[in-house]
Scaffold this active site. Structure first.
Site, mmCIF file in Angstrom:
data_model
loop_
_atom_site.group_PDB
_atom_site.id
_atom_site.type_symbol
_atom_site.label_atom_id
_atom_site.label_comp_id
_atom_site.label_asym_id
_atom_site.label_seq_id
_atom_site.Cartn_x
_atom_site.Cartn_y
_atom_site.Cartn_z
ATOM 1 C CG HIS A 67 11.279 3.488 -35.694
ATOM 2 N ND1 HIS A 67 12.116 2.994 -36.654
ATOM 3 C CD2 HIS A 67 11.747 4.713 -35.387
ATOM 4 C CE1 HIS A 67 13.078 3.863 -36.904
ATOM 5 N NE2 HIS A 67 12.875 4.910 -36.134
ATOM 6 C CG MET A 68 8.999 5.293 -39.591
ATOM 7 S SD MET A 68 9.270 6.441 -38.240
ATOM 8 C CE MET A 68 11.000 6.704 -38.425
#
Length: 176
Positions: A67-68
């Site tokens: 993420h991410m």
């Protein structure tokens, strides 16, 4: 947002004076392992039931890899979990709700203002605006990185009926 808009004047908080370490927090909050989202508590004001703690965000957090990828952003739900744990800590450490455990009852007016990244110290603060013993707590909260509010809103906490949930779990296990 200027510091004057913070729930608590952070210039008056001594962040080197930890009043609850992770070991102390574990005595009050049930979360463990990846779900522990507090590093320390540094302030509790019993006159207005406010609390300040922090989460040192590292590159070893469970969410960093996905993420991410290449730009790890602390998920909003994880920030909210950190806030919930702070509110739970002050409520449970001082037996304000009269419950064995506090759970999410709702969120209102939540705003995400800026990202939180590995290497940041997410300062968390809450103020209990309402306590209805045995029923609910209502806390205004903010999360701050450096001098900017990154998250704010209102959290409602409710008592978790642990015994009833354990009986339900046992009944469901026996039904299999």
């Amino acid at each position: 947002m200027a510091e004057k808009d913070f729930l608590i004047d952070l210039s008056q908080i001594d962040f080197t004076k930890v009043i609850a370490t992770i070991e102390d927090i574990r005595k009050v909050n049930p979360q463990r392992f990846e779900m522990e989202q507090l590093t320390a508590i540094v302030h509790v004001d019993k006159s207005i039931w406010s609390c300040v703690g922090y989460k040192d965000v590292t590159d070893q957090e469970f969410w960093v890899r996905g993420h991410m990828p290449g730009l790890p952003l602390m998920p909003g739900v994880v920030m909210l979990e950190a806030i919930a744990q702070l509110c739970s800590y002050v409520t449970q450490a001082h037996d304000l709700l009269g419950a064995e455990m506090v759970g999410f009852g709702g969120l209102e007016e939540v705003r995400f203002r800026d990202p939180v990244l590995p290497g940041d110290r997410l300062i968390l603060m809450c103020r209990l605006d309402k306590v209805r013993r045995g029923r609910m707590i209502v806390c205004r909260f903010q999360g701050v990185v450096k001098d900017r509010v990154v998250i704010e809103g209102v959290l409602k906490g409710i008592p978790i009926p642990i015994e009833a949930l354990q009986k339900l779990k046992a009944r469901l296990a026996n039904a299999d």
